[in-house]
Design a protein around this motif. Structure first.
Motif, PDB file in Angstrom:
ATOM      1  N   TYR A 180       3.937  21.135   4.645  1.00 49.94           N
ATOM      2  CA  TYR A 180       2.958  20.263   3.973  1.00 49.94           C
ATOM      3  C   TYR A 180       1.619  20.432   4.712  1.00 49.94           C
ATOM      4  O   TYR A 180       1.201  19.552   5.459  1.00 49.94           O
ATOM      5  CB  TYR A 180       3.482  18.836   4.059  1.00 49.94           C
ATOM      6  N   GLN A 200       4.985   9.128  -5.878  1.00 49.59           N
ATOM      7  CA  GLN A 200       4.552  10.479  -5.518  1.00 49.59           C
ATOM      8  C   GLN A 200       5.720  11.418  -5.267  1.00 49.59           C
ATOM      9  O   GLN A 200       5.692  12.578  -5.639  1.00 49.59           O
ATOM     10  CB  GLN A 200       3.653  10.405  -4.263  1.00 49.59           C
ATOM     11  N   TRP A 201       6.748  10.914  -4.601  1.00 56.25           N
ATOM     12  CA  TRP A 201       7.832  11.795  -4.155  1.00 56.25           C
ATOM     13  C   TRP A 201       9.144  11.591  -4.909  1.00 56.25           C
ATOM     14  O   TRP A 201      10.080  12.379  -4.734  1.00 56.25           O
ATOM     15  CB  TRP A 201       8.080  11.592  -2.644  1.00 56.25           C
ATOM     16  N   ARG A 260       0.259  10.804   7.821  1.00 52.08           N
ATOM     17  CA  ARG A 260      -1.022  11.447   7.479  1.00 52.08           C
ATOM     18  C   ARG A 260      -2.133  10.400   7.309  1.00 52.08           C
ATOM     19  O   ARG A 260      -3.311  10.724   7.422  1.00 52.08           O
ATOM     20  CB  ARG A 260      -0.888  12.234   6.160  1.00 52.08           C
ATOM     21  N   PHE A 263       0.800  -1.232   0.000  1.00 55.04           N
ATOM     22  CA  PHE A 263       0.000   0.000   0.000  1.00 55.04           C
ATOM     23  C   PHE A 263       0.834   1.285   0.000  1.00 55.04           C
ATOM     24  O   PHE A 263       0.345   2.331  -0.417  1.00 55.04           O
ATOM     25  CB  PHE A 263      -0.934   0.029   1.224  1.00 55.04           C
ATOM     26  N   PHE A 264       2.046   1.246   0.535  1.00 55.48           N
ATOM     27  CA  PHE A 264       2.761   2.507   0.765  1.00 55.48           C
ATOM     28  C   PHE A 264       4.047   2.689  -0.042  1.00 55.48           C
ATOM     29  O   PHE A 264       4.319   3.792  -0.510  1.00 55.48           O
ATOM     30  CB  PHE A 264       3.092   2.671   2.267  1.00 55.48           C
ATOM     31  N   ARG A 311      -3.208   8.412  -8.542  1.00 58.17           N
ATOM     32  CA  ARG A 311      -4.622   8.255  -8.185  1.00 58.17           C
ATOM     33  C   ARG A 311      -5.513   8.851  -9.263  1.00 58.17           C
ATOM     34  O   ARG A 311      -5.078   9.689 -10.059  1.00 58.17           O
ATOM     35  CB  ARG A 311      -4.913   8.889  -6.817  1.00 58.17           C
ATOM     36  N   TYR A 334       4.161  20.507  -3.649  1.00 58.50           N
ATOM     37  CA  TYR A 334       4.412  19.937  -2.313  1.00 58.50           C
ATOM     38  C   TYR A 334       5.807  20.295  -1.838  1.00 58.50           C
ATOM     39  O   TYR A 334       6.789  19.982  -2.532  1.00 58.50           O
ATOM     40  CB  TYR A 334       4.366  18.411  -2.365  1.00 58.50           C
ATOM     41  N   TYR A 374       3.473   3.669  -3.895  1.00 61.37           N
ATOM     42  CA  TYR A 374       2.781   4.953  -4.027  1.00 61.37           C
ATOM     43  C   TYR A 374       3.728   6.096  -3.651  1.00 61.37           C
ATOM     44  O   TYR A 374       3.838   7.107  -4.348  1.00 61.37           O
ATOM     45  CB  TYR A 374       1.541   4.957  -3.133  1.00 61.37           C
ATOM     46  N   THR A 375       4.420   5.902  -2.538  1.00 63.11           N
ATOM     47  CA  THR A 375       5.300   6.964  -2.041  1.00 63.11           C
ATOM     48  C   THR A 375       6.475   7.209  -3.006  1.00 63.11           C
ATOM     49  O   THR A 375       6.839   8.349  -3.278  1.00 63.11           O
ATOM     50  CB  THR A 375       5.815   6.607  -0.632  1.00 63.11           C
ATOM     51  N   ASN A 388      -6.663   4.927  -5.478  1.00 64.26           N
ATOM     52  CA  ASN A 388      -5.196   5.003  -5.469  1.00 64.26           C
ATOM     53  C   ASN A 388      -4.591   3.783  -6.158  1.00 64.26           C
ATOM     54  O   ASN A 388      -5.137   2.679  -6.063  1.00 64.26           O
ATOM     55  CB  ASN A 388      -4.674   5.032  -4.026  1.00 64.26           C
ATOM     56  N   VAL A 432       4.987  12.249   6.587  1.00 61.44           N
ATOM     57  CA  VAL A 432       4.308  12.073   5.292  1.00 61.44           C
ATOM     58  C   VAL A 432       3.319  10.907   5.352  1.00 61.44           C
ATOM     59  O   VAL A 432       2.115  11.080   5.151  1.00 61.44           O
ATOM     60  CB  VAL A 432       5.329  11.887   4.144  1.00 61.44           C
ATOM     61  N   TYR A 464     -11.562   8.589   4.891  1.00 62.39           N
ATOM     62  CA  TYR A 464     -10.145   8.958   4.752  1.00 62.39           C
ATOM     63  C   TYR A 464      -9.706   9.879   5.886  1.00 62.39           C
ATOM     64  O   TYR A 464      -8.583   9.830   6.345  1.00 62.39           O
ATOM     65  CB  TYR A 464      -9.908   9.634   3.393  1.00 62.39           C
TER      66      TYR A 464
HETATM   67  N1  UDP Z   1       0.296   7.184   0.792  1.00 62.07           N
HETATM   68  C1  UDP Z   1       0.599   5.929   0.281  1.00 62.07           C
HETATM   69  N2  UDP Z   1      -0.413   5.163  -0.227  1.00 62.07           N
HETATM   70  C2  UDP Z   1      -1.692   5.587  -0.265  1.00 62.07           C
HETATM   71  C3  UDP Z   1      -2.001   6.863   0.258  1.00 62.07           C
HETATM   72  C4  UDP Z   1      -0.972   7.638   0.770  1.00 62.07           C
HETATM   73  O1  UDP Z   1       1.760   5.542   0.276  1.00 62.07           O
HETATM   74  O2  UDP Z   1      -2.561   4.849  -0.745  1.00 62.07           O
HETATM   75  C5  UDP Z   1       1.408   7.993   1.348  1.00 62.07           C
HETATM   76  C6  UDP Z   1       2.118   8.786   0.243  1.00 62.07           C
HETATM   77  O3  UDP Z   1       3.475   8.953   0.613  1.00 62.07           O
HETATM   78  C7  UDP Z   1       1.382  10.099   0.282  1.00 62.07           C
HETATM   79  C8  UDP Z   1       1.198  10.285   1.782  1.00 62.07           C
HETATM   80  O4  UDP Z   1       0.899   8.961   2.262  1.00 62.07           O
HETATM   81  O5  UDP Z   1       2.132  11.130  -0.307  1.00 62.07           O
HETATM   82  C9  UDP Z   1       0.107  11.245   2.200  1.00 62.07           C
HETATM   83  O6  UDP Z   1      -1.115  10.874   1.576  1.00 62.07           O
HETATM   84  P1  UDP Z   1      -2.260  11.945   1.301  1.00 62.07           P
HETATM   85  O7  UDP Z   1      -3.414  11.208   0.745  1.00 62.07           O
HETATM   86  O8  UDP Z   1      -2.472  12.722   2.539  1.00 62.07           O
HETATM   87  O9  UDP Z   1      -1.586  12.847   0.185  1.00 62.07           O
HETATM   88  P2  UDP Z   1      -2.088  14.188  -0.532  1.00 62.07           P
HETATM   89  O10 UDP Z   1      -3.583  14.119  -0.637  1.00 62.07           O
HETATM   90  O11 UDP Z   1      -1.602  15.326   0.298  1.00 62.07           O
HETATM   91  O12 UDP Z   1      -1.408  14.111  -1.860  1.00 62.07           O
END
Ligand code: UDP
Ligand code: FAD
Length: 391
Positions: A343, A156-157, A171, A148-149, A278, A308, A152-153, A269, A168, A182
């Motif tokens: 953030y 995203q980053w 959240r 899950f993480f 997403r 960001y 995505y991370t 996502n 991060v 959520y």
């Molecule tokens: N995140 C993840 N998987 C998910 C949702 C979130 O790894 O399904 C991690 C990812 O690093 C993301 C962070 O949690 O940048 C914060 O998520 P959030 O949904 O708050 O991001 P935002 O809406 O600010 O882009």
């Protein structure tokens, strides 16, 4: 001569403009280099009349009654609780991870208590939780972290979670019950007629002028002003004197489909597949009835508009250098997500701007003793079009 020049017409700039104009009766010019007000929260109707968010999904949530009451002066609300699914191993599963996520993923029938034990067996012991990897593996273990993480991370980053501050992924909570919302905040709403309408009402004051398509760097010497509120990137303000602060960007692909619905919830996502993180389907957020549907795909990128700040110790150190310069710069207030390199969600920015206003109000005598102008009704806004500035 303006009492205030405000750079940026997002939440930070607009809240301060509204407060300074209405509470101190001061003359304010708000400029933005984009062609519209609202900053990243800007929404608009697309060619088919569907309300979409130009810069990705914005869902309002807060625990602050003060922030909620403040914004309620400028909008009615639509009740909306945000739900997100993640596509993992061919299934759409609730994220934040909860009881249903684990039961569905592994075809189990655990109770909440049993899930606590299940997590405890898998959780890794981390003595000092510092990174975004630590936060997740110490709660749910490595396998769920990887599903899950991690992917995505990284998308995203452009960084591994082990390189990012714990704040991060922190959240996103972990739950052992079936709550699939959520956010857990007390107030969860969408502005009934959209964010842009709310901003128009906020800025609709005879003391406020607005110039869009106007970059501060091009007009700063041409617009006489006593004081400045700056909500753009702080490193840019100081000509990158200490080097560039990293900001992460996104590219948005907006799509309209000739069908009524595309997905079961507002946001899905994709932690393991695709280049996008997403997909958002706006009708879930807005409640707008329409035979077609509008979506946005988010593609993270190292180039493009700064969206960001990147939470990382070395970036914070660099920011602190700029912050010291900012504190030593008289008559300039730095506010907002880009200028304070935090953030922050929308409600936090509103809270920060209201607090800044209180500080200004406590520190500065009111400029001039003009008679307070009467406030026009919200409906009058249409004939006070934004004044376009130099492109
Ligand atoms: N995140 C993840 N998987 C998910 C949702 C979130 O790894 O399904 C991690 C990812 O690093 C993301 C962070 O949690 O940048 C914060 O998520 P959030 O949904 O708050 O991001 P935002 O809406 O600010 O882009
Ligand atoms: P901004 O909205 O970035 O406004 C700053 C403005 O300054 C911009 O319009 C910019 O054009 C202008 N500017 C900068 N430099 C100059 C210059 N030199 N001259 C003229 N103008 C300039 N928050 C939530 O609470 N809920 C959510 O669901 C949510 N989703 C998000 C999704 C995405 C994809 C992103 C990127 C953010 C999201 N946020 C969300 C965060 C939210 O967007 C911010 O908290 C908020 O918009 C920050 O407001 P701001 O005024 O600080 O900055």
């Amino acid at each position: 001569m303006y009492d205030w020049l405000i750079v940026g017409a997002g939440f930070a700039g607009s809240v301060l403009a509204e407060r300074l104009a209405s509470q101190r009766n001061e003359r304010v010019l708000v400029i933005d280099r984009r062609a519209h007000i609202g900053g990243n929260a800007y929404d608009r109707h697309n060619d088919c009349g569907l309300l979409i968010h130009q810069y990705g999904p914005h869902i309002f949530h807060t625990n602050s009654k003060q922030v909620f009451d403040y914004l309620s002066q400028f909008t009615d609300w639509r009740s909306y609780e945000h739900r997100v699914l993640a596509e993992v191993d061919g299934q759409l599963l609730p994220i934040p991870i909860n009881l249903d996520t684990v039961n569905k993923l592994y075809a189990l029938d655990l109770t909440s208590e049993e899930l606590e034990d299940w997590f405890a067996v898998r959780a890794e012991k981390v003595d000092d939780i510092r990174t975004s990897e630590d936060v997740v593996v110490s709660k749910v273990g490595r396998e769920l972290y990887e599903k899950f993480f991690r992917g995505y991370t990284r998308k995203q980053w452009g960084l591994d979670p082990s390189e990012l501050d714990k704040s991060v992924t922190a959240r996103v909570p972990t739950r052992t019950n079936r709550d699939d919302r959520y956010f857990g905040d007390e107030y969860q709403f969408m502005p009934k007629c959209g964010y842009t309408r709310m901003f128009e009402r906020m800025l609709d004051h005879p003391n406020i002028n607005i110039m869009v398509q106007t970059d501060y760097r091009r007009v700063k010497d041409a617009i006489p002003h006593r004081r400045l509120v700056y909500t753009g990137p702080i490193d840019e303000f100081f000509d990158y004197r200490f080097g560039k602060l990293p900001y992460r960007s996104l590219h948005f692909r907006h799509v309209t489909l000739d069908q009524e619905w595309h997905q079961p919830v507002a946001v899905v996502n994709y932690p393991l597949t695709h280049d996008y993180t997403r997909v958002t389907e706006y009708k879930h957020l807005t409640g707008q009835p329409h035979p077609r549907t509008a979506l946005t795909y988010e593609f993270p990128s190292s180039t493009g508009d700064p969206y960001y700040p990147v939470p990382k110790a070395e970036n914070q150190e660099l920011f602190k250098k700029y912050e010291r310069l900012a504190l030593a710069t008289p008559n300039v207030w730095f506010v907002g997500r880009l200028a304070t390199y935090r953030y922050y969600n929308m409600d936090q920015i509103v809270g920060q701007a209201l607090a800044t206003f209180r500080r200004i109000n406590g520190a500065l005598p009111v400029e001039g003793k003009r008679k307070a102008p009467s406030r026009p009704s919200w409906g009058d806004r249409e004939d006070r079009a934004l004044i376009p500035g130099p492109v």
